[in-house]
Design an enzyme around this catalytic site. Structure first.
Site, PDB file in Angstrom:
ATOM      1  N   HIS A   1      -4.985  -5.358 -12.354  1.00  0.00           N
ATOM      2  CA  HIS A   1      -5.003  -4.401 -11.230  1.00  0.00           C
ATOM      3  C   HIS A   1      -3.634  -3.815 -10.928  1.00  0.00           C
ATOM      4  O   HIS A   1      -3.521  -2.795 -10.274  1.00  0.00           O
ATOM      5  CB  HIS A   1      -5.578  -5.049  -9.975  1.00  0.00           C
ATOM      6  CG  HIS A   1      -4.583  -5.830  -9.161  1.00  0.00           C
ATOM      7  ND1 HIS A   1      -3.829  -6.855  -9.675  1.00  0.00           N
ATOM      8  CD2 HIS A   1      -4.229  -5.720  -7.861  1.00  0.00           C
ATOM      9  CE1 HIS A   1      -3.057  -7.347  -8.723  1.00  0.00           C
ATOM     10  NE2 HIS A   1      -3.270  -6.684  -7.618  1.00  0.00           N
TER      11      HIS A   1
ATOM     12  N   LYS B   1       5.292   4.999   2.051  1.00  0.00           N
ATOM     13  CA  LYS B   1       5.034   3.570   2.231  1.00  0.00           C
ATOM     14  C   LYS B   1       4.918   3.228   3.702  1.00  0.00           C
ATOM     15  O   LYS B   1       5.602   3.792   4.533  1.00  0.00           O
ATOM     16  CB  LYS B   1       6.221   2.775   1.685  1.00  0.00           C
ATOM     17  CG  LYS B   1       6.149   2.527   0.224  1.00  0.00           C
ATOM     18  CD  LYS B   1       6.799   1.214  -0.163  1.00  0.00           C
ATOM     19  CE  LYS B   1       6.620   0.129   0.839  1.00  0.00           C
ATOM     20  NZ  LYS B   1       5.270  -0.288   1.122  1.00  0.00           N
TER      21      LYS B   1
ATOM     22  N   HIS C   1       0.835  -1.206   0.000  1.00  0.00           N
ATOM     23  CA  HIS C   1       0.000   0.000   0.000  1.00  0.00           C
ATOM     24  C   HIS C   1       0.871   1.257   0.000  1.00  0.00           C
ATOM     25  O   HIS C   1       1.931   1.279   0.605  1.00  0.00           O
ATOM     26  CB  HIS C   1      -0.932  -0.016   1.224  1.00  0.00           C
ATOM     27  CG  HIS C   1      -1.945  -1.093   1.127  1.00  0.00           C
ATOM     28  ND1 HIS C   1      -2.706  -1.511   2.193  1.00  0.00           N
ATOM     29  CD2 HIS C   1      -2.326  -1.867   0.071  1.00  0.00           C
ATOM     30  CE1 HIS C   1      -3.516  -2.480   1.798  1.00  0.00           C
ATOM     31  NE2 HIS C   1      -3.298  -2.720   0.515  1.00  0.00           N
TER      32      HIS C   1
ATOM     33  N   GLY D   1       1.441   0.398 -10.160  1.00  0.00           N
ATOM     34  CA  GLY D   1       2.688  -0.322 -10.436  1.00  0.00           C
ATOM     35  C   GLY D   1       3.576  -0.309  -9.209  1.00  0.00           C
ATOM     36  O   GLY D   1       3.169   0.126  -8.138  1.00  0.00           O
ATOM     37  N   SER D   2       4.792  -0.770  -9.357  1.00  0.00           N
ATOM     38  CA  SER D   2       5.726  -0.700  -8.237  1.00  0.00           C
ATOM     39  C   SER D   2       6.152   0.756  -8.076  1.00  0.00           C
ATOM     40  O   SER D   2       6.009   1.560  -8.994  1.00  0.00           O
ATOM     41  CB  SER D   2       6.947  -1.565  -8.504  1.00  0.00           C
ATOM     42  OG  SER D   2       7.846  -0.874  -9.347  1.00  0.00           O
ATOM     43  N   MET D   3       6.688   1.099  -6.909  1.00  0.00           N
ATOM     44  CA  MET D   3       7.028   2.499  -6.630  1.00  0.00           C
ATOM     45  C   MET D   3       8.178   2.995  -7.508  1.00  0.00           C
ATOM     46  O   MET D   3       8.410   4.188  -7.596  1.00  0.00           O
ATOM     47  CB  MET D   3       7.384   2.649  -5.159  1.00  0.00           C
ATOM     48  CG  MET D   3       8.553   1.801  -4.771  1.00  0.00           C
ATOM     49  SD  MET D   3       8.789   1.787  -3.018  1.00  0.00           S
ATOM     50  CE  MET D   3      10.156   0.649  -2.928  1.00  0.00           C
TER      51      MET D   3
END
Lengths: 481, 142
Positions: A404, A480, A201, A379-381
């Protein structure tokens, strides 16, 4: 396991491949993606195909990976009379989802104050293990919140009345019934509204680079209007409340299954007939958790508006901080599809899959109806996220669903062995992404290398036609848990 | 002496651990330690507050599931993490657990926090009696 490409990028496993399969399993992916998908996906999607009352296919999206019960990326629709409802087809984090906010700021205005902005956001939006929010509710007040969803938060002053138009189903699922929720679940969740949680998240400040817009016309409909525009994305769900609802009912269903003569291959696929008392109770409790998540994201965006006001010295209205959209990607909903030439209501489970309704659908707000709903893909950070638009093709192929996120390829344990949190933070700062985290170990687990390449999975859904590319969003600041 | 270990490659999106122990009580308390080690550096958590846990379940593996789920619930209820655990388990038709968990309030300034655990899952969940004691495998949803 026998698998064949029945249409370009649609792979089918016939029901003859596993005893008990009632329908074929279908995985949507390019050749490259299917070749690298973990074995668990094939096993789990065929387990889902064994569930009573499943209609047409058990599906998995291109970002699919091994989950528990359903694969992540799993979609399955069930007959309302003959079919079941399963917490394993929704996930523990009920209505985990995405919200995208736009602003009228450009990169040049935000860059000089980015550090202060990220610090302020970090302070105003709590994240991390067991974090609590600024709202102190008692159980009765929290029960009201989960009955109503996002409109509750707006009524209490956390957000703008217009926000609800831009949330999937207005951020309020009317069949939610707090009487079907345990005291434990209410107690666990009542002080967590307005918090991000942890794991994957995040809250992210992003920029729309000109070269990353694929369709300006649709982008403008969604309020993405000029190059270097700043947007804010959040990824979070129903927090401990939803996790407890899922845990409670997993045990209820385990006890109830023998009564209905249901046996499942995997205990995580525990389920009950949708029409049974247990099935109905879970449905009404699950919708409370879904509303809790809508309310949570609503409270969070209120805090994000406050942070921008504080740092930029202008009101959120002046900064044009409107909601682009809010989507759920862990949920089950009753929707209508054409089956054997006739319209039929079905219970569509989406676990790590997003609704992708196309142009003209009455469930989309009037502002977007002409182009299809916005689909927000996290997506990824490190690699960024996408804004897509829903299509009619999704309605025909995937019960109105699409991907997603990018999907993990490496376990948390393995990622932590390869990456160090502090070094990653420094490296990302050099690449123009400012990250603030409660946990450096947690940060390492979310490194970009632990995920599939998001561009590849988005390209797959675009090619298949179950959603279409609008813009890629590049991170510049990330929080994060 | 029992042991626990986090195992990669079992659940890609989540965390998995396995435990070996000589006694049931040890299996349960080591599982609880593994659960909290996923969330926090255990040495940073002082055992200054205590909660009592009392549970019963129809099967032994369900008792472990419910015990760990109860600890996850307690973590969110008062925003506490735990580092020391005691349990006693008895059988009289049903399996019954009486236990204590000791820990303190979550404080990122004093404790190195890791990943929050949302729930205990039944995915590949296993508790079995072996020649020299007991074995359990647990996948955590994180």
């Amino acid at each position: 396991m026998k698998i064949s490409e029945v249409e370009p990028c649609i792979w089918e496993i016939p029901p003859t491949e596993k005893p008990g399969m009632r329908v074929p399993a279908r995985i949507l992916a390019t050749k490259e993606l299917i070749d690298t998908m973990d074995e668990g996906v094939f096993n789990q999607v065929t387990n889902v195909a064994c569930l009573p009352g499943i209609v047409k296919y058990a599906l998995c999206m291109p970002d699919g990976h091994w989950g528990y019960g359903f694969p992540i990326g799993g979609v399955a629709a069930f007959d309302l009379k003959e079919g079941v409802i399963s917490p394993g087809g929704i996930g523990f984090d009920i209505n985990c989802g995405m919200r995208l906010l736009r602003t009228n700021l450009v990169l040049e205005e935000v860059e000089p104050v980015l550090e202060k902005l990220i610090d302020t956001l970090f302070y105003l939006v709590p994240a991390g293990v067991g974090c609590k929010g600024f709202l102190k509710l008692n159980k009765k007040e929290f029960a009201e919140a989960v009955k109503e969803g996002a409109p509750w938060a707006i009524r209490k002053g956390y957000g703008w009345p217009e926000d609800v138009q831009y949330i999937e189903q207005g951020g309020s699922l009317p069949e939610a019934n707090p009487e079907k929720v345990s005291e434990k679940a209410l107690g666990r969740g009542m002080e967590q509204l307005g918090t991000l949680g942890s794991g994957n998240h995040y809250l992210e400040v992003q920029v729309v680079k000109e070269e990353n817009v694929f369709d300006w016309e649709t982008a403008q409909k969604f309020g993405i209007e000029f190059p270097n525009q700043i947007v804010v994305m959040i990824h979070c769900g129903s927090r401990g409340f939803g996790h407890q609802v899922a845990t409670d009912y997993l045990r209820v269903f385990e006890k109830a299954m023998p009564k209905y003569g249901i046996t499942v291959i995997d205990r995580e696929l525990g389920c009950a007939p949708f029409g049974s008392p247990e099935g109905q109770d879970y449905h009404q409790a699950m919708l409370c958790a879904a509303n809790a998540a809508f309310a949570n994201r609503q409270v969070i965006i209120h805090r994000i508006r406050e942070a921008f006001e504080k740092v930029l010295g202008k009101s959120a209205e002046e900064l044009g901080m409107h909601t682009v959209y809010d989507v759920a990607h862990n949920i089950a909903k009753i929707e209508e599809y054409e089956i054997n030439g006739k319209p039929k209501k079905l219970l569509v489970h989406r676990k790590g899959a997003t609704r992708s309704f196309g142009p003209g659908d009455a469930d989309i707000c009037p502002a977007y109806r002409e182009v299809g709903q916005p689909v927000i893909v996290g997506g990824s950070m490190e690699t960024g996220s996408y804004l897509l638009a829903g299509t009619k093709r999704a309605h025909e192929l995937t019960f109105g669903s699409t991907l997603h996120g990018s999907g993990r390829t490496m376990s948390r344990t393995a990622a932590k062995k390869k990456v160090q949190g502090r070094a990653l933070q420094e490296d990302m700062r050099r690449r123009g992404i400012l990250v603030k985290t409660v946990s450096y170990a947690g940060l390492a687990e979310e490194a970009g290398m632990a995920y599939k390449d998001i561009a590849t999975v988005v390209e797959a859904v675009h090619q298949i036609g179950i959603s279409r590319k609008v813009a890629r969003l590049k991170p510049i600041g990330n929080i994060k848990g | 002496m029992g042991r626990y270990e986090f195992i990669p490659g079992v659940a890609i999106a989540d965390l998995a651990f396995e435990v070996e122990a000589e006694t049931l009580e040890e299996l349960f308390t080591l599982s609880a330690r593994a659960l909290f080690e996923a969330m926090v550096e255990l040495k940073d958590v002082r055992p200054v507050e205590e909660v009592k846990i009392s549970l019963s379940a129809e099967k032994l593996d369900n008792l472990l599931f419910d015990y760990l789920a109860e600890l996850v619930y307690q973590k969110d209820l008062e925003a506490r993490v735990f580092s020391e655990f005691e349990v006693s388990i008895s059988e009289n038709g049903n399996f019954k657990l009486e236990g204590k968990a000791k820990g303190e309030k979550i404080d990122p300034a004093k404790q190195e926090l890791k990943t929050d655990v949302k729930a205990i899952t039944y995915h590949l969940f296993k508790l079995e009696k072996r020649d020299k004691g007991y074995y359990a495998r647990v996948v955590l949803d994180t």
